[in-house]
Design a protein around this motif. Structure first.
Motif, PDB file in Angstrom:
ATOM      1  N   THR A  29       0.804  -1.133   0.167  1.00  0.00           N
ATOM      2  CA  THR A  29       0.169  -0.081   0.047  1.00  0.00           C
ATOM      3  C   THR A  29       1.030   1.157   0.010  1.00  0.00           C
ATOM      4  OG1 THR A  29      -1.503  -1.161   1.216  1.00  0.00           O
ATOM      5  CG2 THR A  29      -2.039   1.385   1.208  1.00  0.00           C
ATOM      6  N   ASN A  30       1.860   1.098   0.737  1.00  0.00           N
ATOM      7  CA  ASN A  30       2.821   2.403   0.999  1.00  0.00           C
ATOM      8  C   ASN A  30       3.539   2.615  -0.371  1.00  0.00           C
ATOM      9  OD1 ASN A  30       2.167   2.770   3.793  1.00  0.00           O
ATOM     10  ND2 ASN A  30       3.893   1.654   4.572  1.00  0.00           N
ATOM     11  N   TYR A  83       0.853   4.029  -2.939  1.00  0.00           N
ATOM     12  CA  TYR A  83       0.237   5.200  -2.563  1.00  0.00           C
ATOM     13  C   TYR A  83       1.242   6.198  -2.961  1.00  0.00           C
ATOM     14  CZ  TYR A  83      -2.037   9.036   0.380  1.00  0.00           C
ATOM     15  OH  TYR A  83      -2.535   9.699   0.883  1.00  0.00           O
ATOM     16  N   LEU A  97      -1.424   8.946  -4.800  1.00  0.00           N
ATOM     17  CA  LEU A  97      -3.020   8.853  -4.615  1.00  0.00           C
ATOM     18  C   LEU A  97      -3.380   9.772  -3.660  1.00  0.00           C
ATOM     19  CD1 LEU A  97      -3.206   4.916  -4.762  1.00  0.00           C
ATOM     20  CD2 LEU A  97      -3.651   6.363  -6.687  1.00  0.00           C
ATOM     21  N   LEU A 133      -5.707   0.704   1.631  1.00  0.00           N
ATOM     22  CA  LEU A 133      -5.812   2.002   0.999  1.00  0.00           C
ATOM     23  C   LEU A 133      -7.272   2.775   1.418  1.00  0.00           C
ATOM     24  CD1 LEU A 133      -5.326   0.347  -2.649  1.00  0.00           C
ATOM     25  CD2 LEU A 133      -3.988   2.414  -1.727  1.00  0.00           C
ATOM     26  N   ARG A 160      -6.902   5.255   3.990  1.00  0.00           N
ATOM     27  CA  ARG A 160      -6.284   6.671   3.629  1.00  0.00           C
ATOM     28  C   ARG A 160      -7.359   7.133   2.668  1.00  0.00           C
ATOM     29  NH1 ARG A 160      -0.155   5.049   2.568  1.00  0.00           N
ATOM     30  NH2 ARG A 160      -0.101   3.752   4.375  1.00  0.00           N
ATOM     31  N   ILE A 175      -8.934   6.416   0.215  1.00  0.00           N
ATOM     32  CA  ILE A 175      -9.109   5.932  -1.430  1.00  0.00           C
ATOM     33  C   ILE A 175     -10.408   5.040  -1.602  1.00  0.00           C
ATOM     34  CG2 ILE A 175      -7.942   4.878  -2.992  1.00  0.00           C
ATOM     35  CD1 ILE A 175      -5.359   5.819  -1.587  1.00  0.00           C
TER      36      ILE A 175
END
Ligand SMILES: NC(=O)C1=CN([C@@H]2O[C@H](COP(=O)(O)OP(=O)(O)OC[C@H]3O[C@@H](n4cnc5c(N)ncnc54)[C@H](OP(=O)(O)O)[C@@H]3O)[C@@H](O)[C@H]2O)[C@H](O)CC1
Ligand SMILES: [K+]
Length: 519
Positions: free
Chosen positions: A41-42, A45, A50, A76, A79, A81
Motif C-alpha cells: 500500500t505504502n 500510494y 494517490l 488504501l 487513507r 481511497i
C-alpha cells in the motif's frame, strides 16, 4: 545485507519453507500478510501519488496472493481511497484463515470498499465494463502468486485478459499472475504489469520485470535456523503412480565383527521414515543379527567377518542399484576394512553417487586426507562428524562457543574450505555447512536435548540423512532436514519415556511423530 545463510533470489519452495519456519518461531502467517499488505500500500500510494479522490481496482484470487490484495484494500481505504474489490471465485472457497479474515474485514469496512465475489465469467465481464472499473486510477493484480500450478484456469484466465486489456497502470503483487516465479516461464498468459511488488526477496525467475522488493517481517532466524519448513519440504510427497523403488532405495554399508547395532539403527531409521527399500551390506556372520531386527530389511553378507577388498565388487554393484549410500556405522578399524574403504570411497567420489559418510568412515576419511590420497570431497558427499571426528579430518584448535553463531560459522567455513562437500558438525547446536567456491552456506539446528548424548543417536541421524538423500533431496537439504528431525525425535522420546532415552526409542516414535505433525 548478505549473511552466510541468505539467498539473493528465492523459489516458491523457499517461500513456503520461510513461512513455515516463521510459524515455528511463533510468527503467524497473518502477520506476514499484514506487513505485505501495508508495504505494498505504502509503495503504491507514494508511487502513484494517490489521494482521497483516487480510486483503485483490486482483482483477488482465493489463495494468499488474493489475501494480500484484500489487505491492501483495507489499507488504501484507511487513507480515504475508494476501492473496488473483485474476488475471482466464491468466497466459501477462500483457502486460508488469514485471507478469509481479510475478506470479512473488507465486507465490514464498506465506507470506501465495494466488493464482489464473481460466480461466472459473464458477471466478471460486466463488472469490467462498469463505470468504477473504467474510471479507476490503477489496477492491482492479486490473482496468483507463488502458488500457481499448471495451465491457467477460469475464471483467473479471463481476469488476466481483462487486466491486460485495460489501459490502467497495472501493479502485480508478489508475482505477475500467470508467470512461473521459479523459471519466469509464461505457459499461456500472464499479467503484463508496469511493476511488481515482490515480498522478502526477488523470485528466481524474474528477469525483465521492474520489481520492488518489500520486507514483510520474515526474520533472519527463519533462514538461519532449520525448522518445520525444511522438514516439510524434504518429506517429499509420493506420486500416485510411483512403483516400488521410486521413493528411495538406500544401501547401508557398515558393521563389523564387533558391531551389528550401528548399521541396523541407521537402516531402521531410514525405513521408518518411509523409504521404499533398504539393503544392509554387512560382513559375514552378523547378517542374521541385523535381519532379526526387522523383516523389512534386506540383508546381504560380505565374504569375511570384516570388510576387505574382496567385497569391493559387490559393494559397487549394490551402490549402482541404490539412490543413495550410507557408509561407516560400525565398520570398525580392521586394516583390511581401511583398505576396502579407501578403494570404495575413491570410486564413489568419482561416480558422484549421493553418499553419507559417518562414524568409523569419517576416521578413515581423515587418514586418506592425511596421506593426501583424497584432496577434496565432492558436493555429493555428506559427512556427519562430531567435534572429535572433525579433528581427525582437519586440524584446528579452539572454536568460538556453540551459540556464537556468526563467529563459529566463519571459523568453521574457513577450516572446512580445504576439504569441500557438505559437513554436518554435530554439537549442542548443529552446524550444516556446504562448501562452495562461489559462496559457502551454513544453517544451524537447535532441536534436540542433552539426553541424546548416548550411543546410537548418531546412527539414527546418519540413517535419516541418507534416507532423505535417497528420495531425491540435495545433500545439503538432506542434512538439514535430518538433523532437525533427529533432534525433535530425541525431544519426543524424552517426553514419552523420561530422561533415559535410547536410539531405539527415537525410532519407535518416528512414524507417530510425523503423523502428529501432519507431515
Ligand atoms: N512469505 C511470503 O512471501 C508470503 C507471501 N504471501 C503471499 O502468498 C502468496 C502465495 O499464496 P498461496 O496461497 O500459496 O498461493 P497463490 O495465492 O499464489 O495461489 C493459490 C491459489 O491459486 C489457485 N491456482 C493455482 N494455480 C492456478 C492456475 N494455474 N489457474 C487458476 N488458479 C490457480 C489455487 O487454486 P486451487 O483450486 O488449486 O486451490 C489456489 O487457490 C505469495 O505469492 C504472496 O503473495 C503471504 O501473504 C504472506 C507470506
Ligand atoms: K499476483
Amino acid at each position: 545485507m548478505s549473511f552466510f545463510f541468505d539467498k539473493d533470489t528465492i523459489t516458491a519452495e523457499d517461500v513456503s519453507q520461510l513461512d513455515a519456519n516463521s510459524a515455528s518461531l511463533g510468527i503467524p502467517n497473518g502477520y506476514l500478510m499484514e506487513c505485505a499488505g501495508l508495504q505494498a500500500t505504502n509503495k503504491i500510494y507514494e508511487h502513484y501519488k494517490l489521494n482521497s479522490s483516487s480510486s483503485v481496482v483490486i482483482m483477488c484470487g482465493i489463495g494468499n496472493n488474493g489475501g494480500d490484495g484484500l489487505c491492501i484494500a483495507r489499507h488504501l481505504a484507511t487513507r480515504g481511497i475508494s476501492v473496488f474489490v473483485i474476488l475471482l471465485g466464491d468466497s466459501i472457497h477462500i483457502r486460508t484463515q488469514e485471507s478469509r479474515l481479510n475478506w470479512e474485514l473488507v465486507n465490514t469496512l464498506t465506507l470506501k470498499i465495494r466488493s464482489y465475489s464473481i460466480k461466472n465469467i459473464k458477471q466478471l465481464k460486466t463488472l469490467c465494463k462498469s463505470e468504477f472499473f473504467m474510471n479507476a486510477d490503477i489496477i492491482i493484480d492479486a490473482l496468483l502468486g507463488t502458488g500457481v500450478t499448471g495451465k491457467i484456469r477460469e475464471p483467473i484466465s479471463t481476469a488476466i485478459d481483462m487486466i491486460n486489456q485495460s489501459n490502467l497502470p497495472k501493479i502485480s503483487i508478489d508475482v505477475p499472475s500467470g508467470m512461473n516465479p521459479d523459471t519466469g516461464q509464461i505457459t499461456e498468459k500472464s499479467v503484463n504489469c508496469d511493476f511488481c511488488i515482490t515480498f522478502h526477496a526477488k523470485k528466481k525467475g524474474f528477469a525483465n520485470i521492474k520489481t520492488w522488493v518489500a520486507p514483510i517481517g520474515i526474520p533472519l532466524e527463519a533462514s538461519l535456523f532449520i525448522g518445520d519448513g525444511d522438514l516439510r519440504s524434504a518429506i517429499k510427497k509420493r506420486d500416485k503412480d510411483f512403483h516400488k523403488g521410486q521413493y528411495g532405495k538406500l544401501l547401508v554399508i557398515g558393521g563389523s565383527s564387533s558391531y551389528s547395532g550401528a548399521p541396523s539403527l541407521a537402516a531402521m531409521s531410514a525405513l521408518e521414515l518411509g523409504i521404499d527399500l533398504c539393503i544392509c551390506f554387512v560382513p559375514k556372520g552378523i547378517g542374521n543379527v541385523v535381519r532379526s531386527f526387522s523383516p523389512n530389511l534386506i540383508v546381504q553378507e560380505g565374504v569375511a567377518e570384516n570388510f576387505s577388498n574382496s567385497d569391493f565388487l559387490q559393494a559397487k554393484k549394490l551402490s549402482n542399484w541404490a539412490d543413495a549410500v550410507l557408509i561407516g556405522p560400525g565398520l570398525g578399524k580392521d586394516p583390511k576394512t581401511v583398505e576396502f574403504f579407501e578403494k570404495y570411497i575413491l570410486w564413489i567420489l568419482g561416480k558422484k553417487i549421493p553418499c553419507v559418510v559417518d562414524a568409523d568412515g569419517i576416521k578413515m576419511l581423515g587418514k586418506l586426507f592425511k596421506e593426501s590420497k583424497i584432496a577434496r570431497l565432492t558436493s555429493s558427499i555428506v559427512i556427519t562428524p562430531h567435534m572429535e571426528e572433525l579433528k581427525s579430518i582437519v586440524r584446528f584448535k579452539n572454536l568460538p562457543k556453540f551459540d556464537e553463531i556468526e563467529k563459529r560459522t566463519k571459523k568453521l567455513i574457513s577450516i572446512l574450505e580445504k576439504i569441500g562437500g557438505v559437513i554436518l558438525v554435530k554439537g549442542v547446536y548443529d552446524y550444516v555447512i556446504k562448501i562452495s567456491k562461489k559462496r559457502s552456506i551454513c544453517r544451524v539446528n537447535r532441536s534436540g536435548c542433552p539426553e541424546m548424548a548416548v550411543g546410537g543417536t548418531g546412527d539414527v541421524l546418519a540413517g535419516l540423512t541418507s534416507a532423505f538423500l535417497s528420495i531425491g533431496n540435495s545433500p545439503f537439504n538432506s542434512a538439514c532436514a535430518a538433523v532437525y528431525l533427529n533432534g525433535l525425535l530425541g525431544e519426543s522420546a524424552k517426553k514419552s519415556y523420561g530422561p533415559r532415552i535410547h536410539a531405539t526409542d527415537m525410532i519407535k516414535n518416528l512414524k507417530s511423530f510425523l503423523l502428529f505433525k501432519k507431515f
